[in-house]
Design a protein around this motif. Structure first.
Motif, mmCIF file in Angstrom:
data_model
loop_
_atom_site.group_PDB
_atom_site.id
_atom_site.type_symbol
_atom_site.label_atom_id
_atom_site.label_comp_id
_atom_site.label_asym_id
_atom_site.label_seq_id
_atom_site.Cartn_x
_atom_site.Cartn_y
_atom_site.Cartn_z
ATOM 1 N N VAL A 1 27.588 30.762 34.707
ATOM 2 C CA VAL A 1 27.525 29.371 34.230
ATOM 3 C C VAL A 1 28.570 29.003 33.170
ATOM 4 N N LEU A 2 28.682 29.791 32.086
ATOM 5 C CA LEU A 2 29.525 29.380 30.960
ATOM 6 C C LEU A 2 31.016 29.594 31.250
ATOM 7 N N ASN A 3 31.840 28.854 30.508
ATOM 8 C CA ASN A 3 33.284 28.875 30.757
ATOM 9 C C ASN A 3 33.894 30.258 30.589
ATOM 10 N N HIS A 4 33.484 30.987 29.532
ATOM 11 C CA HIS A 4 34.098 32.301 29.304
ATOM 12 C C HIS A 4 33.695 33.315 30.375
ATOM 13 N N VAL A 5 32.536 33.112 30.999
ATOM 14 C CA VAL A 5 32.127 33.992 32.098
ATOM 15 C C VAL A 5 33.011 33.749 33.320
ATOM 16 N N MET A 6 33.218 32.469 33.643
ATOM 17 C CA MET A 6 34.110 32.136 34.761
ATOM 18 C C MET A 6 35.514 32.695 34.507
ATOM 19 N N LEU A 7 35.963 32.574 33.256
ATOM 20 C CA LEU A 7 37.280 33.084 32.866
ATOM 21 C C LEU A 7 37.418 34.561 33.190
ATOM 22 N N HIS A 8 36.459 35.366 32.730
ATOM 23 C CA HIS A 8 36.555 36.819 32.926
ATOM 24 C C HIS A 8 36.549 37.200 34.408
ATOM 25 N N GLN A 9 35.841 36.438 35.208
ATOM 26 C CA GLN A 9 35.734 36.784 36.631
ATOM 27 C C GLN A 9 37.015 36.483 37.412
ATOM 28 N N THR A 10 37.949 35.738 36.829
ATOM 29 C CA THR A 10 39.147 35.389 37.596
ATOM 30 C C THR A 10 40.024 36.585 37.922
ATOM 31 N N ILE A 11 39.722 37.733 37.368
ATOM 32 C CA ILE A 11 40.446 38.939 37.770
ATOM 33 C C ILE A 11 40.303 39.168 39.277
ATOM 34 N N ILE A 12 39.179 38.698 39.857
ATOM 35 C CA ILE A 12 38.949 38.864 41.301
ATOM 36 C C ILE A 12 40.010 38.100 42.093
ATOM 37 N N GLY A 13 40.118 36.803 41.839
ATOM 38 C CA GLY A 13 41.056 35.988 42.595
ATOM 39 C C GLY A 13 42.509 36.305 42.286
ATOM 40 N N LEU A 14 42.792 36.664 41.032
ATOM 41 C CA LEU A 14 44.162 37.001 40.672
ATOM 42 C C LEU A 14 44.622 38.266 41.382
ATOM 43 N N GLU A 15 43.727 39.254 41.469
ATOM 44 C CA GLU A 15 44.058 40.464 42.235
ATOM 45 C C GLU A 15 44.229 40.127 43.716
ATOM 46 N N ALA A 16 43.310 39.318 44.244
ATOM 47 C CA ALA A 16 43.362 38.970 45.669
ATOM 48 C C ALA A 16 44.675 38.286 46.020
ATOM 49 N N LYS A 17 45.147 37.412 45.148
ATOM 50 C CA LYS A 17 46.426 36.737 45.385
ATOM 51 C C LYS A 17 47.558 37.742 45.530
ATOM 52 N N ARG A 18 47.616 38.689 44.611
ATOM 53 C CA ARG A 18 48.684 39.688 44.648
ATOM 54 C C ARG A 18 48.561 40.590 45.877
ATOM 55 N N GLN A 19 47.327 40.888 46.268
ATOM 56 C CA GLN A 19 47.138 41.742 47.439
ATOM 57 C C GLN A 19 47.548 41.023 48.717
ATOM 58 N N LEU A 20 47.200 39.746 48.835
ATOM 59 C CA LEU A 20 47.594 38.984 50.018
ATOM 60 C C LEU A 20 49.114 38.823 50.103
ATOM 61 N N GLU A 21 49.744 38.691 48.949
ATOM 62 C CA GLU A 21 51.211 38.588 48.938
ATOM 63 C C GLU A 21 51.858 39.830 49.543
ATOM 64 N N LYS A 22 51.220 40.986 49.373
ATOM 65 C CA LYS A 22 51.772 42.232 49.907
ATOM 66 C C LYS A 22 51.816 42.240 51.431
ATOM 67 N N VAL A 23 50.968 41.423 52.069
ATOM 68 C CA VAL A 23 50.972 41.339 53.539
ATOM 69 C C VAL A 23 51.390 39.929 53.996
ATOM 70 N N SER A 24 52.032 39.207 53.094
ATOM 71 C CA SER A 24 52.581 37.874 53.399
ATOM 72 C C SER A 24 51.532 36.915 53.968
ATOM 73 N N GLU A 25 50.361 36.883 53.331
ATOM 74 C CA GLU A 25 49.274 36.001 53.751
ATOM 75 C C GLU A 25 48.887 35.067 52.613
ATOM 76 N N TYR A 26 48.323 33.908 53.004
ATOM 77 C CA TYR A 26 47.697 32.983 52.063
ATOM 78 C C TYR A 26 46.501 32.373 52.785
ATOM 79 N N PRO A 27 45.341 32.260 52.104
ATOM 80 C CA PRO A 27 44.137 31.804 52.804
ATOM 81 C C PRO A 27 44.141 30.330 53.170
ATOM 82 N N ASP A 28 43.584 30.031 54.343
ATOM 83 C CA ASP A 28 43.286 28.649 54.727
ATOM 84 C C ASP A 28 41.886 28.263 54.275
#
Length: 458
Positions: A229-256
């Protein structure tokens, strides 16, 4: 051999969290007088270093080395190409999932539990209190407190406490003290039990108990911790999406398409917010939070100001809410049985950046079983909701003849949820959908509260 898993090297792990408050407009939380809450008013509940993160509008916030040291026990988490699930669904879509079930507690929750415990330790706090629904968050905070030598007390929603007894054992292994909520330990708990002694409990009640237990410590050495719920909790969880972005870049993908289950919003936001930044700045991507039909916060409730807990200890938060007195039916996805939604997620749904969806229990478990039989991991009941929408979107891609890229968050494993799977296999899982009469009755509690503005960030 096909390369199923996409990894990052340790030095490629993101060293900063992404703060969505830098890129959106949001209504402020309100205090008892109806005015915007000041940071000082949160000081009895949270340490000031976390309050600073809660109100920050800096786009990037550094992850301390001491936090990275603990996160590196399981990070970076793998991004997995779900080849077998694609085949079973007979879809042209390419399906990827971020596997957050590999953490010690088995879910995404320690991504924020670890920094919260660290910042409390740095502030001189000795004990933390919290609530938990399905037990994932209580397990994560117990684990995190153990890492930094803090005491931890967890109020666990009674229905989940009864359904998932080994979660209490897991917390105890890390030194956590878990009690069923409502309990006799707090005034808020005793009042609920007096009125409804057979209540299944709610996250709203458990939050009230945990906050009360924290502020009642006259020594000032206890603080409360929230797992969503709180802003700082959402902040800490963004490690998930930030990692996913870098991993998808390794296989030249971006989600639809991006999908995550949503109760309070933390695992969904963790995956979605780094991509929401792209969408806000013009990228074409569909982003779906998915919730239970039995607790339809985003899909059927209005966008209002409401309290985050039953006893009204929290400020008024701008969010989609079923009402702080709402008692969700005892669905097996305990982590999604919450009356409200994170203000940041709520804002982006209100703006149309995200489109909320809901699924029934039977549909979610059918998708979870299919995923277990194809990808091997038994998903948590919460994750099954995301999987159900993945199956829908994969079918849609087939009908359209489009090779879409679908990314979703496998937010946790279900190895301590086997009682729920047994109920499904025995035909004892019931679909619960609430009537408008049920919903209207619970929503009366905030009729006289101020109304949030419908702001536009873009």
């Amino acid at each position: 051999m096909r390369n199923r898993q996409i990894f990052l090297k340790p030095e490629e792990i993101p060293r900063q969290w992404y703060n969505i408050l830098a890129d959106i407009k949001i209504n402020p939380p309100l205090g008892p007088d109806g005015n915007p809450l000041s940071p000082d008013q949160l000081a009895p509940v949270f340490p000031m270093n976390l309050i600073e993160q809660e109100v920050s509008t800096k786009r990037w916030i550094d992850i301390p080395d001491e936090v990275m040291d603990v996160l590196s026990i399981w990070h970076p988490t793998p991004l997995v190409r779900a080849y077998n699930l694609e085949k079973a669904l007979d879809t042209p879509a390419r399906i990827y999932f971020k596997n957050e079930s590999v953490s010690p507690p088995g879910s995404h929750k320690p991504n924020t539990a670890v920094p919260q415990a660290y910042y409390n330790k740095e502030f001189g706090i000795k004990k933390m209190t919290t609530e938990t629904g399905a037990g994932q968050w209580g397990s994560a905070l117990s684990f995190a407190c153990c890492q930094y030598g803090l005491e931890c007390k967890v109020f666990m929603v009674r229905i989940s406490f009864d359904q998932k007894p080994y979660r209490k054992t897991m917390m105890a292994a890390w030194g956590g003290n878990c009690v069923p909520s409502p309990s006799m330990d707090t005034k808020a708990g005793r009042e609920v039990l007096e009125l409804t002694p057979d209540t299944p409990g709610t996250l709203g009640i458990a939050i009230s108990e945990a906050i009360e237990a924290a502020v009642a410590d006259e020594s000032g050495q206890t603080r409360y911790s929230l797992g969503s719920v709180l802003n700082h909790v959402m902040l800490h969880q963004t490690i998930i999406g930030l990692e996913a972005k870098r991993q998808l870049e390794k296989v030249s993908e971006y989600p639809d398409v991006i999908i995550g289950c949503a109760g309070g919003g933390s695992n969904f936001a963790g995956l979605a917010f780094p991509f929401a930044y792209d969408k806000i700045h013009g990228k074409n991507v569909d982003i779906y939070p998915v919730e239970p039909a039995g607790c339809p916060t985003l899909t059927q409730a209005p966008f209002v100001y409401d309290h985050g807990d039953t006893a009204k200890y929290t400020p008024l938060l701008p969010m989609y809410s079923l009402g702080h007195t709402f008692v969700p039916p005892p669905v097996h996805s305990g982590g999604l049985r919450y009356h409200g939604m994170a203000p940041t997620v709520s804002q982006l749904v209100d703006e149309g950046i995200f489109e909320a969806r809901s699924v029934t229990q039977s549909k979610s478990y059918a998708a979870g079983v299919l995923a277990a039989r194809t990808e091997g991991v038994i998903p948590a009941p919460e994750s099954c909701h995301a999987l159900a929408l993945v199956a829908e979107e994969a079918q849609k891609a087939k009908e359209e003849g489009k090779e879409k890229v679908i990314l979703f968050n496998w937010s946790g494993h279900g190895l301590l949820d086997l009682g729920a799977y047994e109920a499904y296999f025995s035909g004892n899982i019931k679909d619960i959908e609430l009537s408008q009469k049920d919903l209207h009755g619970s929503e009366k509690v905030y009729e006289d509260y101020p109304k949030p503005q419908h702001l536009k960030s873009v």
